[in-house]
Design an enzyme around this catalytic site. Structure first.
Site, PDB file in Angstrom:
ATOM      1  N   ASP A  44      41.226  64.929  55.937  1.00  0.00           N
ATOM      2  CA  ASP A  44      40.337  65.235  54.549  1.00  0.00           C
ATOM      3  C   ASP A  44      41.240  66.057  53.413  1.00  0.00           C
ATOM      4  O   ASP A  44      41.023  65.364  52.673  1.00  0.00           O
ATOM      5  CB  ASP A  44      39.056  66.219  55.119  1.00  0.00           C
ATOM      6  CG  ASP A  44      39.719  67.089  55.452  1.00  0.00           C
ATOM      7  OD1 ASP A  44      40.672  67.615  55.668  1.00  0.00           O
ATOM      8  OD2 ASP A  44      38.655  68.255  55.670  1.00  0.00           O
ATOM      9  N   SER A  45      43.059  66.377  53.475  1.00  0.00           N
ATOM     10  CA  SER A  45      43.917  66.120  52.944  1.00  0.00           C
ATOM     11  C   SER A  45      43.656  64.754  51.495  1.00  0.00           C
ATOM     12  O   SER A  45      44.588  65.269  50.897  1.00  0.00           O
ATOM     13  CB  SER A  45      45.010  66.107  53.923  1.00  0.00           C
ATOM     14  OG  SER A  45      45.286  65.234  54.017  1.00  0.00           O
ATOM     15  N   ASP A  83      39.340  63.306  60.654  1.00  0.00           N
ATOM     16  CA  ASP A  83      38.557  64.924  60.927  1.00  0.00           C
ATOM     17  C   ASP A  83      37.513  64.530  59.865  1.00  0.00           C
ATOM     18  O   ASP A  83      36.573  63.260  59.195  1.00  0.00           O
ATOM     19  CB  ASP A  83      39.099  65.284  58.778  1.00  0.00           C
ATOM     20  CG  ASP A  83      40.499  65.909  58.853  1.00  0.00           C
ATOM     21  OD1 ASP A  83      40.692  66.776  60.365  1.00  0.00           O
ATOM     22  OD2 ASP A  83      41.568  67.014  58.075  1.00  0.00           O
ATOM     23  N   LYS A 112      38.279  65.536  64.692  1.00  0.00           N
ATOM     24  CA  LYS A 112      39.210  66.795  63.898  1.00  0.00           C
ATOM     25  C   LYS A 112      37.882  67.843  63.673  1.00  0.00           C
ATOM     26  O   LYS A 112      37.478  67.350  62.621  1.00  0.00           O
ATOM     27  CB  LYS A 112      40.466  67.045  63.575  1.00  0.00           C
ATOM     28  CG  LYS A 112      40.985  68.416  62.877  1.00  0.00           C
ATOM     29  CD  LYS A 112      42.581  68.187  63.220  1.00  0.00           C
ATOM     30  CE  LYS A 112      42.814  67.776  61.634  1.00  0.00           C
ATOM     31  NZ  LYS A 112      41.968  68.965  60.628  1.00  0.00           N
ATOM     32  N   GLU A 114      36.931  71.782  62.444  1.00  0.00           N
ATOM     33  CA  GLU A 114      38.166  72.688  61.262  1.00  0.00           C
ATOM     34  C   GLU A 114      36.782  74.361  62.201  1.00  0.00           C
ATOM     35  O   GLU A 114      35.939  74.787  62.103  1.00  0.00           O
ATOM     36  CB  GLU A 114      37.891  73.002  59.976  1.00  0.00           C
ATOM     37  CG  GLU A 114      39.323  72.454  59.563  1.00  0.00           C
ATOM     38  CD  GLU A 114      39.310  72.653  57.427  1.00  0.00           C
ATOM     39  OE1 GLU A 114      38.677  72.939  57.311  1.00  0.00           O
ATOM     40  OE2 GLU A 114      39.689  71.653  57.289  1.00  0.00           O
ATOM     41  N   GLU A 181      47.026  75.454  61.954  1.00  0.00           N
ATOM     42  CA  GLU A 181      47.595  76.094  60.424  1.00  0.00           C
ATOM     43  C   GLU A 181      48.071  77.426  60.248  1.00  0.00           C
ATOM     44  O   GLU A 181      47.986  77.649  59.790  1.00  0.00           O
ATOM     45  CB  GLU A 181      47.469  75.223  59.429  1.00  0.00           C
ATOM     46  CG  GLU A 181      46.979  74.922  58.540  1.00  0.00           C
ATOM     47  CD  GLU A 181      46.686  73.859  57.345  1.00  0.00           C
ATOM     48  OE1 GLU A 181      45.860  73.097  57.832  1.00  0.00           O
ATOM     49  OE2 GLU A 181      47.143  73.678  56.178  1.00  0.00           O
TER      50      GLU A 181
END
Ligand code: KIV
Length: 263
Positions: A44-45, A83, A112, A114, A181
């Protein structure tokens, strides 16, 4: 032959590092996998590097589905991870399953998400229903307003202990991989040694089982602020393919990340 979770797990068991890069389209999917990258992450960057936003928070599930389809179309070797964007999995395990299944249908092999121990129930729900999960801890960009900035996490005793506990809980809940991270290299090493699933580091030192970078950072084309952990592999490279191959080689031989890229 397609790289699967089993391929990556075998590499992990043989202490062979694998490489991950973010990827958002078909042409780069083929360039990256043909240069030796084992895992393509539709991150999602894309909010930052494709959409020009200052955070990842506005990325939608439809954005992720579209780019996952593009990457899947351009790939025939790599393992594909996608993501789950902000707001598509935090409400309940059922919400997470409904949305994760759309990313899997679009071509992802793993999603993925978070978050620390609060995500344990969701990870258990997904993995019990056939959706592999990579848990992402440390600096979690979707919580940027809660964290108060892009800062190193786990640098004091209490937060370091919390991250260690989170890692164990997430592994126990069924997480197949753990991404860390921006945490101190020593802490990432400790966590990697205490879990039995591959760890993927970004700004987490050289002792993780794998490394990831954002494609636009490692190609030196992102115009925003660069973090300490980023290396521009285009410097001294003859082509994009050559830069990516150099990244793969540097990770596998333990040359990247070096001390200057860690906290
Ligand atoms: O979205 C992304 O690119 C990521 C990496 C920073 C690991 O999650």
């Amino acid at each position: 032959m397609r790289i699967t979770q089993n391929t990556l797990f075998k590499m992990y068991e043989n202490s062979e590092k694998f490489t991950v890069l973010t990827c958002y389209d078909a042409i780069f999917a083929s360039i990256l996998e043909n240069s030796g990258v084992e895992v393509l992450l539709i991150g999602d960057s894309m909010g930052n590097v494709l959409h020009g936003e200052s955070t990842t928070l506005s990325v939608t599930l439809n954005d992720m589905i579209y780019h996952t389809r593009c990457v899947a179309r351009g790939s025939n070797k790599a393992f594909i991870m996608a993501d789950m964007p902000f707001g598509t999995y935090q409400a309940s395990p059922e919400q997470a399953f409904e949305n994760a299944s759309k990313l899997i249908a679009a071509g992802a092999h793993m999603v993925k998400i978070e978050g620390g121990h609060v995500m344990a129930e969701t990870i258990n729900f997904l993995t019990q229903r056939g959706i592999p999960v990579c848990a992402h801890i440390g600096l979690t960009p979707q919580s940027i307003h809660q964290l108060g900035g892009y800062k190193v996490q786990g640098s004091d005793k209490n937060t370091a202990r919390q991250l260690q506990q989170d890692a164990k809980i997430l592994e126990k809940s069924g997480a197949n991989m753990l991404l860390m991270e921006m945490i101190p290299a020593k802490l990432a090493k400790k966590i990697t040694q205490t879990i039995s699933i591959p760890s993927i580091g970004i700004g987490a030192g050289a002792d993780c089982s794998a490394q990831v970078l954002v494609l636009h950072d490692m190609l030196g084309i992102y115009q925003g602020k660069q973090s300490t952990f980023v290396k521009n592999f285009m410097v001294g490279a003859s082509s994009i393919q050559n830069a990516v191959a150099n990244y793969v080689q540097a990770v596998k031989t333990g040359k990247f990340p070096s001390k200057e890229h860690e906290f």
